[in-house]
Motif scaffolding. Sequence first.
Motif, PDB file in Angstrom:
ATOM      1  N   CYS A   1      10.276   0.501   3.597  1.00 50.04           N
ATOM      2  CA  CYS A   1      11.358   1.469   3.807  1.00 50.04           C
ATOM      3  C   CYS A   1      11.218   2.033   5.208  1.00 50.04           C
ATOM      4  O   CYS A   1      10.162   1.920   5.837  1.00 50.04           O
ATOM      5  CB  CYS A   1      11.335   2.584   2.756  1.00 50.04           C
ATOM      6  SG  CYS A   1       9.857   3.605   2.783  1.00 50.04           S
ATOM      7  N   ALA A   2      12.288   2.628   5.698  1.00 50.67           N
ATOM      8  CA  ALA A   2      12.297   3.135   7.064  1.00 50.67           C
ATOM      9  C   ALA A   2      13.389   4.184   7.187  1.00 50.67           C
ATOM     10  O   ALA A   2      14.265   4.301   6.331  1.00 50.67           O
ATOM     11  CB  ALA A   2      12.516   1.999   8.055  1.00 50.67           C
TER      12      ALA A   2
ATOM     13  N   PRO B   1      13.921   7.151  -5.572  1.00 53.24           N
ATOM     14  CA  PRO B   1      13.568   7.584  -4.218  1.00 53.24           C
ATOM     15  C   PRO B   1      12.803   6.484  -3.491  1.00 53.24           C
ATOM     16  O   PRO B   1      11.954   5.815  -4.082  1.00 53.24           O
ATOM     17  CB  PRO B   1      12.680   8.811  -4.452  1.00 53.24           C
ATOM     18  CG  PRO B   1      12.996   9.273  -5.834  1.00 53.24           C
ATOM     19  CD  PRO B   1      13.361   8.050  -6.610  1.00 53.24           C
ATOM     20  N   CYS B   2      13.101   6.302  -2.215  1.00 53.43           N
ATOM     21  CA  CYS B   2      12.397   5.268  -1.453  1.00 53.43           C
ATOM     22  C   CYS B   2      11.034   5.738  -0.979  1.00 53.43           C
ATOM     23  O   CYS B   2      10.220   4.918  -0.530  1.00 53.43           O
ATOM     24  CB  CYS B   2      13.248   4.803  -0.272  1.00 53.43           C
ATOM     25  SG  CYS B   2      13.457   6.020   1.042  1.00 53.43           S
ATOM     26  N   LEU B   3      10.763   7.043  -1.069  1.00 56.16           N
ATOM     27  CA  LEU B   3       9.488   7.609  -0.644  1.00 56.16           C
ATOM     28  C   LEU B   3       8.876   8.435  -1.763  1.00 56.16           C
ATOM     29  O   LEU B   3       9.576   9.165  -2.467  1.00 56.16           O
ATOM     30  CB  LEU B   3       9.677   8.507   0.582  1.00 56.16           C
ATOM     31  CG  LEU B   3      10.080   7.833   1.895  1.00 56.16           C
ATOM     32  CD1 LEU B   3      10.483   8.890   2.917  1.00 56.16           C
ATOM     33  CD2 LEU B   3       8.954   6.976   2.435  1.00 56.16           C
ATOM     34  N   SER B   4       7.555   8.348  -1.903  1.00 50.95           N
ATOM     35  CA  SER B   4       6.830   9.213  -2.823  1.00 50.95           C
ATOM     36  C   SER B   4       6.561  10.549  -2.141  1.00 50.95           C
ATOM     37  O   SER B   4       6.677  10.687  -0.916  1.00 50.95           O
ATOM     38  CB  SER B   4       5.507   8.568  -3.221  1.00 50.95           C
ATOM     39  OG  SER B   4       4.632   8.503  -2.093  1.00 50.95           O
ATOM     40  N   ASP B   5       6.176  11.561  -2.926  1.00 52.40           N
ATOM     41  CA  ASP B   5       5.832  12.855  -2.330  1.00 52.40           C
ATOM     42  C   ASP B   5       4.655  12.723  -1.373  1.00 52.40           C
ATOM     43  O   ASP B   5       4.594  13.401  -0.339  1.00 52.40           O
ATOM     44  CB  ASP B   5       5.500  13.866  -3.430  1.00 52.40           C
ATOM     45  CG  ASP B   5       6.744  14.358  -4.152  1.00 52.40           C
ATOM     46  OD1 ASP B   5       7.852  13.865  -3.837  1.00 52.40           O
ATOM     47  OD2 ASP B   5       6.614  15.230  -5.035  1.00 52.40           O
ATOM     48  N   GLU B   6       3.699  11.843  -1.705  1.00 49.52           N
ATOM     49  CA  GLU B   6       2.545  11.643  -0.824  1.00 49.52           C
ATOM     50  C   GLU B   6       2.997  11.067   0.523  1.00 49.52           C
ATOM     51  O   GLU B   6       2.500  11.475   1.582  1.00 49.52           O
ATOM     52  CB  GLU B   6       1.529  10.709  -1.484  1.00 49.52           C
ATOM     53  CG  GLU B   6       0.816  11.289  -2.691  1.00 49.52           C
ATOM     54  CD  GLU B   6       1.678  11.312  -3.952  1.00 49.52           C
ATOM     55  OE1 GLU B   6       2.752  10.643  -3.972  1.00 49.52           O
ATOM     56  OE2 GLU B   6       1.277  11.999  -4.912  1.00 49.52           O
ATOM     57  N   GLU B   7       3.942  10.139   0.493  1.00 46.83           N
ATOM     58  CA  GLU B   7       4.445   9.569   1.737  1.00 46.83           C
ATOM     59  C   GLU B   7       5.248  10.592   2.531  1.00 46.83           C
ATOM     60  O   GLU B   7       5.183  10.626   3.774  1.00 46.83           O
ATOM     61  CB  GLU B   7       5.290   8.332   1.434  1.00 46.83           C
ATOM     62  CG  GLU B   7       4.449   7.149   0.962  1.00 46.83           C
ATOM     63  CD  GLU B   7       5.279   6.021   0.380  1.00 46.83           C
ATOM     64  OE1 GLU B   7       4.811   4.865   0.431  1.00 46.83           O
ATOM     65  OE2 GLU B   7       6.391   6.291  -0.131  1.00 46.83           O
ATOM     66  N   LEU B   8       5.974  11.450   1.836  1.00 46.52           N
ATOM     67  CA  LEU B   8       6.694  12.521   2.525  1.00 46.52           C
ATOM     68  C   LEU B   8       5.722  13.445   3.251  1.00 46.52           C
ATOM     69  O   LEU B   8       5.973  13.858   4.389  1.00 46.52           O
ATOM     70  CB  LEU B   8       7.530  13.323   1.527  1.00 46.52           C
ATOM     71  CG  LEU B   8       8.774  12.624   0.958  1.00 46.52           C
ATOM     72  CD1 LEU B   8       9.332  13.423  -0.208  1.00 46.52           C
ATOM     73  CD2 LEU B   8       9.841  12.439   2.039  1.00 46.52           C
TER      74      LEU B   8
ATOM     75  N   GLY C   1       1.779   0.157   2.963  1.00 50.12           N
ATOM     76  CA  GLY C   1       1.800   1.611   2.858  1.00 50.12           C
ATOM     77  C   GLY C   1       1.456   2.353   4.129  1.00 50.12           C
ATOM     78  O   GLY C   1       1.284   3.575   4.106  1.00 50.12           O
ATOM     79  N   ASN C   2       1.358   1.652   5.262  1.00 47.83           N
ATOM     80  CA  ASN C   2       1.027   2.303   6.531  1.00 47.83           C
ATOM     81  C   ASN C   2       2.259   2.945   7.159  1.00 47.83           C
ATOM     82  O   ASN C   2       3.325   2.325   7.216  1.00 47.83           O
ATOM     83  CB  ASN C   2       0.444   1.277   7.511  1.00 47.83           C
ATOM     84  CG  ASN C   2      -0.813   0.613   6.981  1.00 47.83           C
ATOM     85  OD1 ASN C   2      -1.769   1.291   6.632  1.00 47.83           O
ATOM     86  ND2 ASN C   2      -0.807  -0.710   6.905  1.00 47.83           N
TER      87      ASN C   2
END
Length: 345
Positions: A188-189, A269-276, A304-305
């Motif tokens: 995702c981006a 959602p394309c992002l998890s809370d951790e990624e946010l 996941g980077n």
Amino acid sequence: MKAVAWFKEVGIADRPTVGGKGGSLGELTQAGIAVPPGFVVTTGAFEQYLEALEARAPVRAKVSVLDPNDHGAVTKLSEELRRRVIEEPMPAAVEQAILEAYAELTGGETPVAVRSSATTEDAEDASFAGLQDTFLWVLTGADMVARVRECWGSLYSVESMCYRRKQGLPEDGVAMAVVVQTMVDARCAGVMFTRSPLTGDKSVITIEGAPGLGSAVVSGEVTPDKWVIGKITGEISSREISDKHAKQVPAEGGGIREVELEGDERTQPCLSDEELMALREVGRRIERHYGKPQDIEWAIDKQGNVLLLQSRPETVWATKDAAAPVKPPEENPLKHVMSIFGGRK
């Protein structure tokens, strides 16, 4: 001047030789931010190329006398200059230098992005985002060389020439560098603003993202998921998850293609809370480094980077600040979310 400069060798102060995008990527690299590696074809290489064109017929002089309101004249000149740039052979020494850098960067196997980096773009008082060309998933050295020439030619697009003329920028000071950077096969981006793009509130970070390559988000072709996050507290005060109908992915043989999404990938959602939170922390680091709010492009790869693709000064509210005081923090977080985001490259 060298034809090639690596990201690790340059910073934002080198904009005259590597352009706004190249300078930013070098600055982020030197600041320890994770950036896909790459190099810049410098303005010195462009000037050698332009010198050969000017020896045959004027280029800059023709642009400098354009009436930006005469659409017919601008279009005619744009077609002429872009054709000349595409047809003019690249100086042998320049071509050799960038092919050697490409081989060192990729081993001849890794896809690259070829991105325009004009000296006049991404400044604090003007943004040229989207006015020059970008090419994704370029697979060979020969294609890379051709795309560099097309990026040079995009300096003479109708939009770019009109913008420069309306801004009163002297044509002699305009040059084009080109970024060549390893591609991210992104899960995702999207984009991130370290100041609300709609209210100017500096206490929040807004993030927009969608599955696949970020080109679908920055072009406005897909409505992204959107979040508003407290810059200091980390509180996620707004979540707006869209129905994402498609994503852009690498195409066989180079370039990108659009594929339809089905099932959960459309609506989850394309992002998890951790990624946010990881994006929030990177955004805060970059803002601290520059000392001012930033407009950031990011990607998360399939491992996941978190990788940064660009950071430019926020210009809309910075300009307004010169004329009026900043508004107090906005109580309604939905007012920080843009309904449609587009027009960037």
